[in-house]
Design a protein around this motif. Structure first.
Motif, mmCIF file in Angstrom:
data_model
loop_
_atom_site.group_PDB
_atom_site.id
_atom_site.type_symbol
_atom_site.label_atom_id
_atom_site.label_comp_id
_atom_site.label_asym_id
_atom_site.label_seq_id
_atom_site.Cartn_x
_atom_site.Cartn_y
_atom_site.Cartn_z
ATOM 1 N N GLU A 1 -4.043 2.832 -7.905
ATOM 2 C CA GLU A 1 -4.234 1.570 -7.159
ATOM 3 C C GLU A 1 -2.928 0.765 -7.193
ATOM 4 O OE1 GLU A 1 -7.227 0.651 -5.867
ATOM 5 O OE2 GLU A 1 -8.235 2.461 -6.629
ATOM 6 N N VAL A 2 -2.416 0.589 -8.403
ATOM 7 C CA VAL A 2 -1.325 -0.364 -8.618
ATOM 8 C C VAL A 2 0.001 0.112 -8.018
ATOM 9 C CG1 VAL A 2 -0.013 -1.643 -10.361
ATOM 10 C CG2 VAL A 2 -2.456 -1.212 -10.716
ATOM 11 N N ILE B 1 2.528 0.540 -16.389
ATOM 12 C CA ILE B 1 1.219 0.524 -15.744
ATOM 13 C C ILE B 1 0.394 1.597 -16.441
ATOM 14 C CG2 ILE B 1 -0.044 0.897 -13.588
ATOM 15 C CD1 ILE B 1 2.838 0.312 -12.260
ATOM 16 N N ALA C 1 5.191 -7.004 -8.470
ATOM 17 C CA ALA C 1 6.289 -7.216 -7.511
ATOM 18 C C ALA C 1 6.859 -8.624 -7.676
ATOM 19 C CB ALA C 1 5.791 -7.001 -6.085
ATOM 20 N N GLY D 1 -2.792 -6.480 -9.059
ATOM 21 C CA GLY D 1 -1.797 -6.023 -10.031
ATOM 22 C C GLY D 1 -0.465 -5.642 -9.401
ATOM 23 N N GLY D 2 -0.506 -4.893 -8.327
ATOM 24 C CA GLY D 2 0.721 -4.470 -7.653
ATOM 25 C C GLY D 2 1.521 -5.664 -7.180
ATOM 26 N N LYS D 3 0.847 -6.616 -6.572
ATOM 27 C CA LYS D 3 1.511 -7.830 -6.065
ATOM 28 C C LYS D 3 2.122 -8.629 -7.214
ATOM 29 C CE LYS D 3 0.141 -9.363 -1.589
ATOM 30 N NZ LYS D 3 -1.046 -8.769 -0.988
ATOM 31 N N GLU E 1 4.519 -3.665 -1.468
ATOM 32 C CA GLU E 1 5.017 -5.020 -1.663
ATOM 33 C C GLU E 1 6.554 -5.033 -1.790
ATOM 34 O OE1 GLU E 1 2.994 -7.557 -1.436
ATOM 35 O OE2 GLU E 1 4.450 -9.120 -1.973
ATOM 36 N N VAL E 2 7.096 -4.038 -2.483
ATOM 37 C CA VAL E 2 8.556 -3.960 -2.614
ATOM 38 C C VAL E 2 9.180 -3.769 -1.237
ATOM 39 C CG1 VAL E 2 10.496 -2.628 -3.564
ATOM 40 C CG2 VAL E 2 8.488 -3.060 -4.980
ATOM 41 N N VAL F 1 -1.155 -8.096 -18.002
ATOM 42 C CA VAL F 1 -2.102 -8.573 -17.003
ATOM 43 C C VAL F 1 -3.076 -7.465 -16.670
ATOM 44 C CG1 VAL F 1 -2.301 -9.441 -14.640
ATOM 45 C CG2 VAL F 1 -0.283 -10.006 -16.001
ATOM 46 N N ARG G 1 8.999 -6.960 0.808
ATOM 47 C CA ARG G 1 9.961 -7.960 0.352
ATOM 48 C C ARG G 1 11.390 -7.596 0.708
ATOM 49 N NH1 ARG G 1 8.397 -11.594 -4.173
ATOM 50 N NH2 ARG G 1 6.130 -11.487 -4.296
ATOM 51 N N ILE H 1 0.841 -3.955 -16.663
ATOM 52 C CA ILE H 1 -0.402 -4.059 -15.903
ATOM 53 C C ILE H 1 -1.392 -3.061 -16.487
ATOM 54 C CG2 ILE H 1 -1.527 -3.747 -13.668
ATOM 55 C CD1 ILE H 1 0.384 -5.939 -13.304
ATOM 56 N N ASP I 1 -5.363 -5.600 -14.078
ATOM 57 C CA ASP I 1 -5.411 -5.500 -12.621
ATOM 58 C C ASP I 1 -6.803 -5.842 -12.099
ATOM 59 O OD1 ASP I 1 -4.814 -4.855 -9.959
ATOM 60 O OD2 ASP I 1 -5.579 -2.806 -10.247
ATOM 61 N N LEU J 1 12.755 1.226 -4.731
ATOM 62 C CA LEU J 1 13.592 0.436 -5.646
ATOM 63 C C LEU J 1 15.010 1.013 -5.792
ATOM 64 C CD1 LEU J 1 10.939 -0.038 -8.492
ATOM 65 C CD2 LEU J 1 11.943 -1.906 -7.166
ATOM 66 N N ALA K 1 0.322 -0.109 -4.159
ATOM 67 C CA ALA K 1 0.345 -1.525 -3.770
ATOM 68 C C ALA K 1 1.715 -2.128 -4.084
ATOM 69 C CB ALA K 1 -0.750 -2.297 -4.517
ATOM 70 N N LEU K 2 2.241 -1.754 -5.253
ATOM 71 C CA LEU K 2 3.564 -2.256 -5.651
ATOM 72 C C LEU K 2 4.632 -1.758 -4.678
ATOM 73 C CD1 LEU K 2 5.598 -3.553 -7.613
ATOM 74 C CD2 LEU K 2 5.434 -1.515 -9.041
ATOM 75 N N ILE L 1 14.212 -6.912 -7.082
ATOM 76 C CA ILE L 1 13.918 -6.671 -5.664
ATOM 77 C C ILE L 1 14.741 -7.662 -4.854
ATOM 78 C CG2 ILE L 1 12.131 -6.455 -3.913
ATOM 79 C CD1 ILE L 1 10.055 -6.275 -6.122
#
Ligand SMILES: Cc1cc2nc3c(=O)[nH]c(=O)nc-3n(C[C@H](O)[C@H](O)[C@H](O)COP(=O)(O)OP(=O)(O)OC[C@H]3O[C@@H](n4cnc5c(N)ncnc54)[C@H](O)[C@@H]3O)c2cc1C
Ligand SMILES: Nc1ncnc2c1ncn2[C@@H]1O[C@H](COP(=O)(O)O)[C@@H](O)[C@H]1O
Lengths: 320, 261
Positions: free
Chosen positions: A306-307, A284, B252, B247-249, A314-315, B241, A318, A300, B243, A226, A310-311, B261
């Protein structure tokens, strides 16, 4: 218009962003006169002029680096005597606050620390402060003497407004107390290559939930994806997982970024004190009852192990 | 000769309570319980350690504050300080940093000192300027915001972890020191300490004793004025929310929607 002294925070002439914010605020109440102490005034003057300094008072002497605080107070007092300003603005660093305090005693003036905004008022400049762990905003002014005000980073967006920025040498004679506290040695902090915590647009912080120094790379990876700075709660710092210079909160740094991401942080009042004024807050945390969720725009409830990865993925995807 | 240490401690409203302002925009001390500022416990702790290392030391804890501030002194005494000084006067209500520093400086001079120890900041005002103000007023060196401190041969040494560098500082006594919360855990008062504290002397001083005029302090004498205090609007409730693997998605997605982003 009356002149306003602005003490410059710089590293060998590279002006730090909070000073540009101070110049921007100073223009609301008068004509900024910058005071540059130490090496690099010529280089700094260009930037200072671009942001509105009508004049740059410069002084360089070994005392500024070799002794704590007081030599700079002597210099700022000399600038004060030379200019007779209507106000003095100083960056709210630990050193800045101490310089401002001692100056205030010498000139018999009131002091306001950690202003987050400044506007002109009928009875002099009005400073906004964020108090009681950012639970309240106060408006204050100095009622005796020339206002001495220290201003926090990120108090306003720096705006260019070119002015003359003529450099003049400031002559300083050091008083008896100047050499009272010797700086025997100085070890500069190593740069991480990441944005400065207090200046960053995005901050990603980790707390006790990160559960070990060896796991902080998860937080760093998210931060890097980020373009963010990395912060830590005191629990993480006390456990030795991350350096104290990254601590966010009452006894660490106050941050006010566009986006604050709290991972594995419960949101104790002392932590909130340092991040509550962030524009957007995301958390989180695996405990749905954690107080941090009272602050968030988006939260979250989940395991950060986990989160967060994954985030980060995804960043990266994208951003391409 | 004995090493005279004066530790400045503040009695503050508990930060975990619901702190707010009184009618006259001073800190409301009625609605929230007060205590010895946690950040000043670190100063007491370091003073005790310096005292233990010295051949002979006398540790005085000093506070400027209302009647209840005695609690803070009592706590410091039960940690192990030798005696206490309480500056208390109705005319002190509303005194700001400059005024407080003037009162403290007079009280410190009256008590006699080789070393003044402070916390890094009070947990209510959080200005962090008192130690520098005191050093200026007393005309002695400041060794401030140190995470490590020691006194040897009439010199005080300290490690200051600054924003850009770590510095080793050195000054001759007398001096003003402030310590950070990185300086080492403060001890808990022992049962014996608590009992002993009850018998330790607490001296009360008022403005007359310190030759300070009422006009120089208090709300009227303050160098600064608070015109307005507004509670920060509560943040609007966000989306939360759970997870379930996405959750990660989802996060994002949210950040992209907010243009981060
Ligand atoms: C005078 C004073 C000054 C202080 N100054 C500061 C300061 O500047 N900054 C500061 O931060 N604190 C400060 N504190 C300490 C503060 O009171 C809290 O103790 C501290 O903030 C707690 O840190 P934490 O949230 O990381 O830890 P905790 O409160 O223990 O919270 C950890 C959180 O992580 C969550 N978690 C655990 N595992 C996971 C997982 N796998 N995935 C997701 N979530 C998980 C838990 O649910 C919990 O909510 C100060 C205290 C005092 C008295
Ligand atoms: N009223 C007070 N009485 C005694 N000591 C104080 C008082 N106010 C502040 N101090 C000391 O000064 C330090 C810094 O306080 P401040 O500048 O108010 O953040 C505190 O940690 C105390 O050691």
């Amino acid at each position: 218009m009356s002149e306003v002294l602005v003490l410059v925070d710089h590293v060998d002439g590279a002006v730090r962003k909070p000073t540009l914010e101070l110049l921007t605020l100073a223009r609301r109440i008068g004509d900024p006169v910058a005071v540059h102490l130490g090496a690099g005034s010529e280089a700094a003057a260009k930037t200072l002029a671009e942001y509105g300094a009508v004049k740059v008072l410069a002084a360089d002497a070994p005392e500024f680096a070799d002794y704590l605080v007081v030599p700079k107070v002597d210099a700022l007092k000399a600038a004060y005597d030379a200019v007779s300003p209507s106000a003095v603005l100083v960056p709210s660093s630990s050193e800045g606050k101490e310089i401002a305090a001692r100056l205030a005693v010498r000139i018999g003036s009131g002091i306001i620390t950690d202003a987050v905004d400044l506007e002109s008022g009928d009875e002099g400049p009005v400073a906004s402060q964020s108090v009681f762990a950012a639970g309240f905003t106060t408006k204050s002014r100095v009622s005796k003497g020339t206002p001495v005000i220290t201003v926090k980073p990120n108090s306003t967006a720096p705006e260019a407004a070119p002015a003359a920025g003529t450099v003049e040498q400031l002559s300083v004679s050091f008083g008896e107390l100047a050499k009272g506290t010797k700086v025997v040695s100085r070890t500069p902090r190593e740069s991480t290559g990441r944005p400065e915590l207090t200046e960053a647009a995005i901050v990603v912080s980790g707390g006790r939930g990160v559960n070990g120094a060896e796991n902080f790379h998860i937080i760093e990876s998210l931060a890097d994806s980020l373009g963010a700075a990395v912060g830590a709660s005191r629990a993480a710092v006390d456990a030795g997982w991350y350096p104290h210079s990254n601590q966010v909160g009452q006894t660490g740094k106050t941050v006010s970024p566009q986006l604050y991401v709290a991972t594995g942080i419960s949101g104790a009042i002392q932590h909130r004190a340092g991040m509550q004024t962030s524009k957007t807050i995301v958390a989180i945390n695996k405990d749905a009852e954690a107080p941090i969720f009272d602050l968030v725009d988006y939260g979250i409830v989940g395991d950060l192990f986990e989160v967060v990865p994954a985030l980060t993925e995804e960043v990266k995807t994208r951003k391409g | 000769m004995s090493l005279r240490i004066v530790v400045c401690v503040k009695y503050v409203p508990d930060a975990t309570g619901d702190r707010h302002f009184a009618e006259d925009l001073t800190t409301d001390r009625e609605s929230v319980d007060g205590l010895l500022s946690e950040l000043d416990e670190y100063a007491v702790e370091q003073a005790l350690q310096i005292g233990e290392d010295a051949d002979d030391a006398e540790i005085t804890v000093l506070t400027v504050g209302p009647e209840d501030a005695k609690d803070a002194l009592r706590k410091a005494l039960s940690m192990g300080a030798d005696k206490a000084v309480h500056v208390e006067d109705d005319d002190l209500h509303g005194t700001d940093a400059l005024g407080t520093s003037a009162v403290l400086a007079k009280a410190i001079e009256k008590t006699g000192y080789d070393l003044v120890m402070c916390g890094m900041a009070s947990t209510d005002g959080t200005m962090g300027v008192l130690p520098a103000l005191l050093a200026e007023r007393l005309g002695v060196p400041q060794v401030t915001l140190v995470s490590e401190v020691s006194v040897t041969d009439g010199k005080v040494n300290g490690r200051r972890d600054g924003d850009t560098a770590t510095e080793q500082l050195e000054a001759s006594l007398p001096a003003v020191v402030s310590v950070t919360d990185q300086s080492g855990e403060a001890r808990y008062p022992s049962f014996k300490g608590i009992m002993a504290a009850k018998k330790k002397p607490v001296e009360s001083l008022d403005l007359d004793d310190l030759d300070i005029e009422a006009e120089e302090v208090g709300l009227e004498g303050a160098w600064t004025k608070v015109d307005d205090a507004t509670a920060r609007p509560a943040r609007t409730a966000g989306t939360i929310v759970k997870d379930e693997g996405e959750g990660g998605k989802q996060l994002a997605e949210y950040l992209a929607g907010q243009k981060f982003i």
